[in-house]
Scaffold this active site. Structure first.
Site, PDB file in Angstrom:
ATOM      1  N   ASP A 311       0.812  -1.214   0.000  1.00 50.83           N
ATOM      2  CA  ASP A 311       0.000   0.000   0.000  1.00 50.83           C
ATOM      3  C   ASP A 311       0.853   1.274   0.000  1.00 50.83           C
ATOM      4  OD1 ASP A 311      -2.802   1.219   0.824  1.00 50.83           O
ATOM      5  OD2 ASP A 311      -1.355   2.087   2.224  1.00 50.83           O
ATOM      6  N   GLU A 382       1.112  -0.709  -5.060  1.00 52.57           N
ATOM      7  CA  GLU A 382       0.180   0.381  -5.340  1.00 52.57           C
ATOM      8  C   GLU A 382       0.940   1.694  -5.406  1.00 52.57           C
ATOM      9  OE1 GLU A 382      -3.551   2.920  -3.545  1.00 52.57           O
ATOM     10  OE2 GLU A 382      -1.748   2.520  -2.381  1.00 52.57           O
TER      11      GLU A 382
END
Ligand code: GLC
Ligand code: MG
Length: 691
Positions: A311, A382
């Site tokens: 993330d 990401e």
């Protein structure tokens, strides 16, 4: 041992009597030699006054039989009739063994790499709050996911990414982690997790977890120890001097808006948070922090998880000089108006030198666990880099050092901005034209942070978008609900749950996080125990739901399933060439083919605003007549078009299967792409490496 000659038989020690016979072949020299040199004892035997030639005569009178003494055996085995076949067999065995070794080496050398699990199946994203609520509290949970695993069997999906379910105060719904080694009670217990993982593995499903390295919750133990200046934890976060009511240390802003600095009364300093103030940024310049994160990676890999979605990685490091970032509009008054990430060039807060070294270290740790056959651990990154696509591509790693298996490709999320064939091709090519050679592409058309494109592009394009997703080369990612064409919900200001929405209503991510519509019953089957759902359901759930669409073979769900199954069973679609064939204002068209295989696919998708007839007569490699294998408009399944007149309605996509001896890619290399070239040998039905 002693031998005694009888008139017509020989007695062999304790052995049975053997009727003698005359050997037609006569004695071979070898036999003679063997006997003359063998067993000198015999010659000194008490009865051993016999001459050697007599003994030889005796032996030749013995018929071969099982258990015969060595001398007799040697005598017979050296005769041509036994020796020759034996030698033939010996050399045959040697030759066969060598041939087998050679064939094995050739097969290994010529075999193309098999697709790994993360390449073979789409990745399905579960937002756990919204997938299935098993206990009736209105929020989805791990047991709920376990109850619904059949959905993936039905869809033929094997890779499941579950957004965070760590213990968390839920300020950012789990992206604010209080304990990386525990499960939040809202989602269940560690036992529920272990049971879910075991059940998934028993069904051949893989579990990808969210891993959140950039920040923790402000309730994390490390943060408390850091703000109280525990010597070990003092530098776990990014602290700098500031006054409680004074100016911020610099102009850096949070992704959720306003300054990314907050004064902490306990420590009397400001800490950095690139997201919420409840999500303090970890200090990755401290090696202890890197080691802590590696330990957490080990913790979950030891439990057996199959991969991580990393993330917000671009925020992991910040420039130590902490200078102001340049304003996009230098004339804006800085203090009152420079408040969002769009106001600044984030030169000092994202993608800093050293970031890739950390990620490559994470990758190396995961590789330790990937050695076991069939247990490859997958890593997806990401990072939203917008027009700086080269930054995204760096997450693929280098030839020498591995990093992500792929960074998420978010470009198709922009499809609704301008529904047209040319725009679709532009977005596809943004990836294909920039991806390092030989890497594996991927496509995302939705996630928990972005408006559902069925809502922004309109229902008309939902099927075409799924067709694009599942027929392009590489791994597709499907956000829960996209398989049935779910749309955003309307959330009133008072219903807003998302912190980003509380800062700016239009930035709320709640609309794309509504409960999955399983059936037309109470709460769409999401919660069948109470009347609670953490966000409202979309009112269309009575018609748009999994159960109804399973019964309709023209539904979005049925088409998704068909295309996904086709993709996994057809080599041209899962590992063949991808070639642009035609693009105009409405239509985007491409070919999927494999060298050596006659069967190929032409895909024609109308992303435009009008029905059109496409003329592909100039494409010599296509046959004159083209038969539609599947249309997003079911009535057109099986239709035959002359290649000069392929008709599509707005939002219609066609998969045309055809047979050819002339491949498109050799004549148009600049229009074509393949990750790892392989050819097909149709006569024996195998794939092999080719140039
Ligand atoms: C990622 C997540 C998003 C979250 C943010 C902070 O972008 O997708 O939902 O708010 O990171 O962790
Ligand atoms: Mg950071």
């Amino acid at each position: 041992m002693s031998y005694r000659k009888d008139s017509d038989s020989v007695e062999l020690g304790e052995c049975t009597r053997n009727p003698g016979y005359k050997d037609a072949d006569g004695d071979g020299p070898a036999a003679r030699d063997n006997i003359s040199v063998s067993d000198s004892e015999e010659k000194r035997d008490s009865i051993g006054v016999k001459r050697l030639s007599d003994a030889r005569d005796e032996y030749t009178q013995i018929k071969p039989y099982a258990g015969m003494p060595k001398e007799v055996l040697v005598l017979y085995s050296s005769k041509a009739r036994y020796r020759v076949p034996r030698e033939i067999l010996f050399w045959l065995t040697v030759c066969c063994t060598l041939a087998l070794v050679a064939v094995t080496i050739a097969v290994i050398a010529l075999s193309p790499k098999c697709l790994s699990w993360w390449q073979a199946s789409p990745v399905y994203q579960i937002y756990p709050r919204s997938f299935k609520d098993s206990d009736g509290d209105g929020v989805g949970d791990l047991k709920g996911i376990k109850e619904k695993l059949d959905h993936f069997e039905y869809l033929n999906i094997k890779s499941i990414w579950i957004s965070p379910f760590y213990r968390s105060p839920m300020k950012d719904f789990g992206y604010d982690v209080e304990d990386f080694r525990d499960i939040d009670p809202l989602f269940g217990t560690m036992k529920d997790f272990e049971e879910l993982l075991a059940t998934m593995h028993s069904k051949g499903l893989r579990l990808i977890m969210d891993f959140i390295p950039n920040h923790t919750s402000d309730r994390h133990r490390w943060f408390n120890l850091s703000r109280t200046r525990d010597p070990h934890y003092e530098d776990y976060y990014v602290w700098t001097d500031c006054k409680p009511d004074g100016p911020k240390p610099n102009n850096w802003v949070s992704i959720f808006g306003n300054s990314s600095w907050t004064y902490d009364e306990v420590r009397g300093q400001c800490y950095l948070h690139q997201f919420l103030k409840e999500q303090p940024d970890l200090n990755f310049r401290n090696p202890d922090v890197i080691n802590e994160m590696i330990d957490i990676i080990h913790f979950w890999l030891d439990k057996g998880v199959d991969g991580f979605r990393m993330d917000a990685v671009k925020h992991m490091l910040e420039a130590p000089h902490m200078r102001d970032e340049p304003q996009v509009d230098p004339n804006k008054p800085p203090v009152s108006l420079v408040t969002t990430e769009w106001d600044l060039h984030s030169d000092y807060t994202t993608s800093q030198v050293g970031l890739h070294d950390i990620l490559r270290e994470f990758r190396a740790q995961m590789d330790i666990y990937s050695q076991e056959p069939g247990r490859y651990r997958f890593m997806v990154i990401e990072s939203y880099d917008y027009e700086e696509v080269y930054k995204t591509m760096m997450y693929y790693g280098t030839k020498l050092e591995k990093e992500g298996d792929f960074p998420f490709n978010f470009y198709l999320l922009d499809l609704p901005q301008n529904t047209s064939g040319a725009w679709a091709k532009h977005l596809v090519h943004l990836w294909m034209g920039n991806m390092p050679k030989g890497k594996w592409p991927n496509w995302v058309v939705g996630n928990h942070d972005r408006t559902r494109i069925s809502s922004s592009a309109g229902q008309l394009y939902v099927r075409a978008i799924n067709m694009l997703l599942l027929t392009l080369p590489g791994t597709a990612t499907t956000y829960y609900g996209e398989e049935i064409g779910m749309e955003n919900i309307n959330v009133t200001a008072s219903q807003i749950q998302d912190p980003a929405g509380k800062y700016n209503t239009s930035a709320s991510r709640d609309p794309q996080r509504s409960p999955l519509q399983w059936n037309a019953n109470m709460n769409a089957g999401f919660n069948d125990k109470t009347n609670l759902t953490w966000l409202p359901l979309h009112p269309d759930y009575e018609t748009v739901n999994v159960e109804a669409q399973m019964k309709d073979d023209g539904s979005v769900l049925a088409q998704y399933r068909f295309l996904n199954t086709l993709r996994q069973s057809e080599l041209p679609l899962n590992r063949g060439w991808f070639c642009y064939v035609h693009t105009d204002a409405n239509v985007f068209s491409y070919i999927r083919e494999l060298d050596g295989l006659k069967r190929a696919f032409l895909i024609v998708v109308n992303f435009g605003k009008e029905s059109v007839v496409t003329d592909l007569s100039s494409v010599r490699e296509l046959p004159d007549e083209l038969k539609v294998l599947m249309s997003t408009n079911k009535v057109n399944d099986g239709k035959v078009f002359p290649k000069s007149r392929i008709q599509t309605e707005v939002g219609e996509g066609l998969v045309i299967q055809y047979s050819t001896n002339t491949r498109f890619n050799p004549n148009h290399p600049e229009e074509c792409y393949i990750s790892e070239k392989a050819c097909y040998l149709e006569t024996i039905g195998i794939l092999y490496k080719c140039q």
